[in-house]
Design a protein around this motif. Structure first.
Motif, PDB file in Angstrom:
ATOM      1  N   GLN A 287      71.926  21.561  18.183  1.00 22.75           N
ATOM      2  CA  GLN A 287      72.051  20.724  19.373  1.00 22.75           C
ATOM      3  C   GLN A 287      70.819  19.852  19.621  1.00 22.75           C
ATOM      4  O   GLN A 287      70.741  19.174  20.628  1.00 22.75           O
ATOM      5  CB  GLN A 287      72.305  21.617  20.595  1.00 22.75           C
ATOM      6  CG  GLN A 287      73.571  22.450  20.471  1.00 22.75           C
ATOM      7  CD  GLN A 287      73.721  23.441  21.609  1.00 22.75           C
ATOM      8  OE1 GLN A 287      72.893  24.328  21.800  1.00 22.75           O
ATOM      9  NE2 GLN A 287      74.796  23.292  22.377  1.00 22.75           N
ATOM     10  N   SER A 288      69.858  19.888  18.718  1.00 19.95           N
ATOM     11  CA  SER A 288      68.619  19.133  18.904  1.00 19.95           C
ATOM     12  C   SER A 288      68.627  17.875  18.032  1.00 19.95           C
ATOM     13  O   SER A 288      69.575  17.618  17.287  1.00 19.95           O
ATOM     14  CB  SER A 288      67.409  20.001  18.557  1.00 19.95           C
ATOM     15  OG  SER A 288      67.295  20.135  17.154  1.00 19.95           O
ATOM     16  N   GLN A 289      67.529  17.135  18.109  1.00 12.62           N
ATOM     17  CA  GLN A 289      67.362  15.924  17.312  1.00 12.62           C
ATOM     18  C   GLN A 289      66.428  16.150  16.139  1.00 12.62           C
ATOM     19  O   GLN A 289      65.871  15.200  15.583  1.00 12.62           O
ATOM     20  CB  GLN A 289      66.833  14.792  18.204  1.00 12.62           C
ATOM     21  CG  GLN A 289      67.743  14.424  19.346  1.00 12.62           C
ATOM     22  CD  GLN A 289      69.137  14.031  18.855  1.00 12.62           C
ATOM     23  OE1 GLN A 289      69.273  13.215  17.951  1.00 12.62           O
ATOM     24  NE2 GLN A 289      70.172  14.613  19.467  1.00 12.62           N
ATOM     25  N   GLU A 290      66.256  17.403  15.740  1.00 10.92           N
ATOM     26  CA  GLU A 290      65.405  17.734  14.601  1.00 10.92           C
ATOM     27  C   GLU A 290      66.058  18.845  13.796  1.00 10.92           C
ATOM     28  O   GLU A 290      66.876  19.605  14.323  1.00 10.92           O
ATOM     29  CB  GLU A 290      64.014  18.163  15.072  1.00 10.92           C
ATOM     30  CG  GLU A 290      64.019  19.316  16.069  1.00 10.92           C
ATOM     31  CD  GLU A 290      62.642  19.617  16.639  1.00 10.92           C
ATOM     32  OE1 GLU A 290      61.645  19.200  16.025  1.00 10.92           O
ATOM     33  OE2 GLU A 290      62.568  20.258  17.682  1.00 10.92           O
ATOM     34  N   PRO A 291      65.738  18.935  12.507  1.00 10.89           N
ATOM     35  CA  PRO A 291      66.324  20.010  11.698  1.00 10.89           C
ATOM     36  C   PRO A 291      65.790  21.375  12.112  1.00 10.89           C
ATOM     37  O   PRO A 291      64.651  21.491  12.564  1.00 10.89           O
ATOM     38  CB  PRO A 291      65.891  19.646  10.271  1.00 10.89           C
ATOM     39  CG  PRO A 291      64.660  18.821  10.450  1.00 10.89           C
ATOM     40  CD  PRO A 291      64.847  18.055  11.724  1.00 10.89           C
ATOM     41  N   TRP A 292      66.632  22.405  11.953  1.00  5.44           N
ATOM     42  CA  TRP A 292      66.255  23.750  12.374  1.00  5.44           C
ATOM     43  C   TRP A 292      66.532  24.758  11.269  1.00  5.44           C
ATOM     44  O   TRP A 292      67.578  24.728  10.614  1.00  5.44           O
ATOM     45  CB  TRP A 292      67.074  24.168  13.608  1.00  5.44           C
ATOM     46  CG  TRP A 292      66.399  23.869  14.902  1.00  5.44           C
ATOM     47  CD1 TRP A 292      66.325  22.652  15.521  1.00  5.44           C
ATOM     48  CD2 TRP A 292      65.700  24.792  15.746  1.00  5.44           C
ATOM     49  NE1 TRP A 292      65.631  22.766  16.703  1.00  5.44           N
ATOM     50  CE2 TRP A 292      65.236  24.062  16.863  1.00  5.44           C
ATOM     51  CE3 TRP A 292      65.442  26.144  15.675  1.00  5.44           C
ATOM     52  CZ2 TRP A 292      64.520  24.648  17.896  1.00  5.44           C
ATOM     53  CZ3 TRP A 292      64.725  26.737  16.700  1.00  5.44           C
ATOM     54  CH2 TRP A 292      64.266  26.001  17.793  1.00  5.44           C
ATOM     55  N   TRP A 293      65.561  25.671  11.088  1.00  8.11           N
ATOM     56  CA  TRP A 293      65.812  26.884  10.327  1.00  8.11           C
ATOM     57  C   TRP A 293      66.523  27.869  11.248  1.00  8.11           C
ATOM     58  O   TRP A 293      66.050  28.142  12.345  1.00  8.11           O
ATOM     59  CB  TRP A 293      64.508  27.518   9.847  1.00  8.11           C
ATOM     60  CG  TRP A 293      63.847  26.799   8.708  1.00  8.11           C
ATOM     61  CD1 TRP A 293      62.712  26.048   8.767  1.00  8.11           C
ATOM     62  CD2 TRP A 293      64.274  26.783   7.344  1.00  8.11           C
ATOM     63  NE1 TRP A 293      62.408  25.560   7.525  1.00  8.11           N
ATOM     64  CE2 TRP A 293      63.344  25.997   6.629  1.00  8.11           C
ATOM     65  CE3 TRP A 293      65.343  27.359   6.666  1.00  8.11           C
ATOM     66  CZ2 TRP A 293      63.461  25.766   5.270  1.00  8.11           C
ATOM     67  CZ3 TRP A 293      65.459  27.123   5.308  1.00  8.11           C
ATOM     68  CH2 TRP A 293      64.531  26.342   4.624  1.00  8.11           C
ATOM     69  N   VAL A 294      67.643  28.402  10.810  1.00 14.82           N
ATOM     70  CA  VAL A 294      68.424  29.337  11.619  1.00 14.82           C
ATOM     71  C   VAL A 294      68.269  30.732  11.026  1.00 14.82           C
ATOM     72  O   VAL A 294      68.522  30.941   9.839  1.00 14.82           O
ATOM     73  CB  VAL A 294      69.914  28.945  11.654  1.00 14.82           C
ATOM     74  CG1 VAL A 294      70.690  29.898  12.554  1.00 14.82           C
ATOM     75  CG2 VAL A 294      70.066  27.514  12.127  1.00 14.82           C
ATOM     76  N   GLN A 313      70.981  33.587   7.516  1.00 19.51           N
ATOM     77  CA  GLN A 313      69.783  32.955   6.966  1.00 19.51           C
ATOM     78  C   GLN A 313      70.159  31.934   5.900  1.00 19.51           C
ATOM     79  O   GLN A 313      69.954  32.161   4.699  1.00 19.51           O
ATOM     80  CB  GLN A 313      68.830  34.007   6.398  1.00 19.51           C
ATOM     81  CG  GLN A 313      69.471  35.053   5.490  1.00 19.51           C
ATOM     82  CD  GLN A 313      68.477  36.088   5.047  1.00 19.51           C
ATOM     83  OE1 GLN A 313      67.521  36.410   5.747  1.00 19.51           O
ATOM     84  NE2 GLN A 313      68.684  36.626   3.854  1.00 19.51           N
ATOM     85  N   PRO A 314      70.732  30.800   6.316  1.00 22.74           N
ATOM     86  CA  PRO A 314      71.009  29.753   5.332  1.00 22.74           C
ATOM     87  C   PRO A 314      69.734  29.354   4.597  1.00 22.74           C
ATOM     88  O   PRO A 314      68.655  29.288   5.187  1.00 22.74           O
ATOM     89  CB  PRO A 314      71.532  28.597   6.192  1.00 22.74           C
ATOM     90  CG  PRO A 314      72.033  29.245   7.440  1.00 22.74           C
ATOM     91  CD  PRO A 314      71.147  30.423   7.668  1.00 22.74           C
ATOM     92  N   PRO A 315      69.813  29.073   3.293  1.00 24.05           N
ATOM     93  CA  PRO A 315      68.611  28.748   2.521  1.00 24.05           C
ATOM     94  C   PRO A 315      68.063  27.351   2.761  1.00 24.05           C
ATOM     95  O   PRO A 315      67.002  27.008   2.245  1.00 24.05           O
ATOM     96  CB  PRO A 315      69.079  28.902   1.062  1.00 24.05           C
ATOM     97  CG  PRO A 315      70.560  28.738   1.120  1.00 24.05           C
ATOM     98  CD  PRO A 315      71.008  29.229   2.449  1.00 24.05           C
ATOM     99  N   VAL A 316      68.771  26.527   3.534  1.00 24.15           N
ATOM    100  CA  VAL A 316      68.282  25.194   3.893  1.00 24.15           C
ATOM    101  C   VAL A 316      68.412  25.032   5.403  1.00 24.15           C
ATOM    102  O   VAL A 316      69.270  25.658   6.032  1.00 24.15           O
ATOM    103  CB  VAL A 316      69.064  24.073   3.160  1.00 24.15           C
ATOM    104  CG1 VAL A 316      68.782  24.108   1.665  1.00 24.15           C
ATOM    105  CG2 VAL A 316      70.553  24.191   3.424  1.00 24.15           C
ATOM    106  N   PRO A 317      67.558  24.190   6.016  1.00 26.59           N
ATOM    107  CA  PRO A 317      67.655  23.995   7.472  1.00 26.59           C
ATOM    108  C   PRO A 317      68.902  23.209   7.860  1.00 26.59           C
ATOM    109  O   PRO A 317      69.433  22.413   7.088  1.00 26.59           O
ATOM    110  CB  PRO A 317      66.370  23.215   7.807  1.00 26.59           C
ATOM    111  CG  PRO A 317      65.973  22.556   6.533  1.00 26.59           C
ATOM    112  CD  PRO A 317      66.412  23.460   5.426  1.00 26.59           C
ATOM    113  N   LEU A 364      60.262  19.758   7.258  1.00 27.04           N
ATOM    114  CA  LEU A 364      60.948  18.742   6.478  1.00 27.04           C
ATOM    115  C   LEU A 364      62.443  19.030   6.478  1.00 27.04           C
ATOM    116  O   LEU A 364      62.857  20.180   6.354  1.00 27.04           O
ATOM    117  CB  LEU A 364      60.432  18.721   5.037  1.00 27.04           C
ATOM    118  CG  LEU A 364      58.975  18.311   4.833  1.00 27.04           C
ATOM    119  CD1 LEU A 364      58.593  18.473   3.364  1.00 27.04           C
ATOM    120  CD2 LEU A 364      58.762  16.870   5.281  1.00 27.04           C
ATOM    121  N   ALA A 365      63.242  17.998   6.633  1.00 22.66           N
ATOM    122  CA  ALA A 365      64.684  18.173   6.611  1.00 22.66           C
ATOM    123  C   ALA A 365      65.164  18.334   5.179  1.00 22.66           C
ATOM    124  O   ALA A 365      64.527  17.878   4.225  1.00 22.66           O
ATOM    125  CB  ALA A 365      65.369  16.978   7.260  1.00 22.66           C
TER     126      ALA A 365
END
Length: 459
Positions: A287-294, A313-317, A364-365
């Motif tokens: 929901q943000s304007q930046e990439p997120w690690w979940v 834990q997806p391996p990419v943000p 980094l995205a």
């Protein structure tokens, strides 16, 4: 109901949560024996527990300077599966005031007394009140078996506040398919302030309470708000006897509760698969304007009984504004028995618990990379997708990950999933991927639409 023990050696205490008069005595540490409170599924096969020999006394070094901390019950064992040597013992506070941040120096020596290896470790409960004891665990590579093991207190402090209180709820031991065990339960914050759980460790003891083995934690959340609770999982290396398991939690008041998570995690209602067993769709929405690690965990439970805990834990943000989904199949995830009863399935639910400290904005995205499906096959209740991910750039890429959404012609999401194709890809290279997705009853792979995207990280 169980509460923390308060004696020199961790003891079971089956009572209500301590009130104000006794709160100062227990200081919020956790030493819990999973004995008569343990429940096991009635349909689980009978378990043969590992019978460890009583530990032989080992050398305990007397500190050169008088110390209010005393080490006892020192022993060690080799974990062949993990390739580690475990040193275990008990440290007791003989001071007249509480001590915190307790660490120990543990060393391995040969027949001549020469040092092989040395390590520092924290007590499982690093804050102890007068007269209290805590087990400890130190890990070494099992490259060489020592002739002597030594341990002595290394450091401690005087805590600025009493440690917080927490309570363990509904702990159970379930047997996994390989014959080992898993402890599942809830840890609840009993304070009016936010607390941090620095560690959670299970110890196997002999009838005299001496430590024989240890296994460390897997918590869904490390920070708990007032009255907050978190499910936990501890995998046991062997089939431990529940009558001789003690779980210790290291607690402190949280100074940093983590920033708000701008990712919403939703679990959709179950849907029947080709063979009638349900599966669930989990959706992560940034929901943000930046990439997120979940980061977080999914709790699979039947009514109030925890059955399994799975990582998120997806391996990419997750990219800004994106929503990714994936399917969870409880029948494949449940570790407690070889074949869960079919009548359990309607009673099972899944809940998501994001971790506010491990989930964070990505520096980094992830970059999108080309991907293509080369074939699909429906086998039983699973759709198998195969294809290739490509790196068409001049630089290597890490963790190429494929996300697939399978959509009906009316726009409904039927199933979804992700898979990491490789650890890395060199420039102008390609990597194959394979996704196995549960599909709903009556699914026709030729009548569905496939939304396939792939992302990777720049080194």
């Amino acid at each position: 109901m169980i509460r923390p023990g308060i004696s020199a050696r961790p003891q079971p205490m089956f009572a209500t949560v301590p009130g104000p008069a006794s709160a100062a005595a227990c200081f919020g540490m956790m030493a819990i024996l999973l004995a008569s409170c343990i429940s096991q599924p009635s349909s689980a096969p009978a378990t043969t527990y590992i019978a460890w020999p009583s530990p032989s006394p080992l050398q305990v070094v007397t500190p050169t300077q008088p110390s209010p901390l005393q080490v006892s019950d020192l022993t060690w064992r080799v974990d062949k599966q993990a390739g580690t040597l475990k040193v275990l013992g008990l440290v007791t506070n003989h001071a007249t005031q509480p001590l915190g941040d307790i660490t120990l120096s543990v060393s391995l020596r040969d027949e001549d007394g020469s040092l092989i290896a040395e390590a520092h470790t924290r007590a499982a409960r690093s804050n102890l009140s007068p007269g209290e004891g805590s087990y400890f665990l130190a890990l070494f590579p099992a490259a060489r078996i020592p002739a002597q093991v030594q341990a002595q207190p290394a450091s401690f402090s005087e805590p600025s506040s009493w440690p917080p209180r927490a309570e363990m709820k509904t702990p159970i031991v379930v047997r996994q398919r390989d014959g080992s065990g898993t402890i599942l339960g809830w840890l609840e914050n009993m304070e009016t302030a936010t607390i941090r759980v620095s560690g959670l460790t299970a110890f196997l003891t002999d009838p005299l309470g001496r430590p024989l083995d240890a296994a460390e934690d897997w918590l869904t959340q490390s920070v708990l708000p007032p009255d907050g609770s978190t499910p936990f999982r501890i995998r046991l290396p062997e089939a431990w006897d529940p009558d001789h398991i003690i779980v210790e939690a290291d607690l402190e008041f949280a100074r940093d509760a983590g920033r708000p998570i701008d990712v919403r995690i939703e679990v959709a209602d179950s849907r029947a698969s080709q063979q009638g067993l349900p599966f669930y769709l989990v959706t992560l929405t940034n929901q943000s304007q930046e990439p997120w690690w979940v980061r977080g965990l999914l709790l699979i439970e039947r009514e109030t009984e925890p059955l399994a805990v799975l990582p998120i834990q997806p391996p990419v943000p997750l990219l800004a504004g994106n929503a990714w989904s994936y399917a969870v199949d409880p029948a494949l995830a449940l570790p407690l028995m070889k074949a869960p009863p079919a009548d359990w399935m309607p009673e099972i639910r899944i809940r998501a618990f994001p971790d506010p400290l491990e989930s964070r904005p990505a520096v980094l995205a992830a970059v999108q990379v080309p991907v293509a499906i080369t074939g699909y096959e429906l086998i039983g209740r699973m759709l198998h997708l195969r294809g290739l991910v490509e790196n068409r750039s001049e630089t290597p890429l890490k963790a190429p990950t494929v996300w697939a959404h399978v959509i009906a012609t009316d726009g409904r999401l039927l199933t979804a999933g992700f898979a990491q194709a490789a650890e890395s890809m060199e420039a102008w290279d390609a990597a194959p991927f394979h996704l196995a997705l549960p599909v709903p009853l009556g699914f026709d792979p030729a009548a569905a639409e496939y939304d396939i995207q792939a992302y990777a990280l720049r080194p």
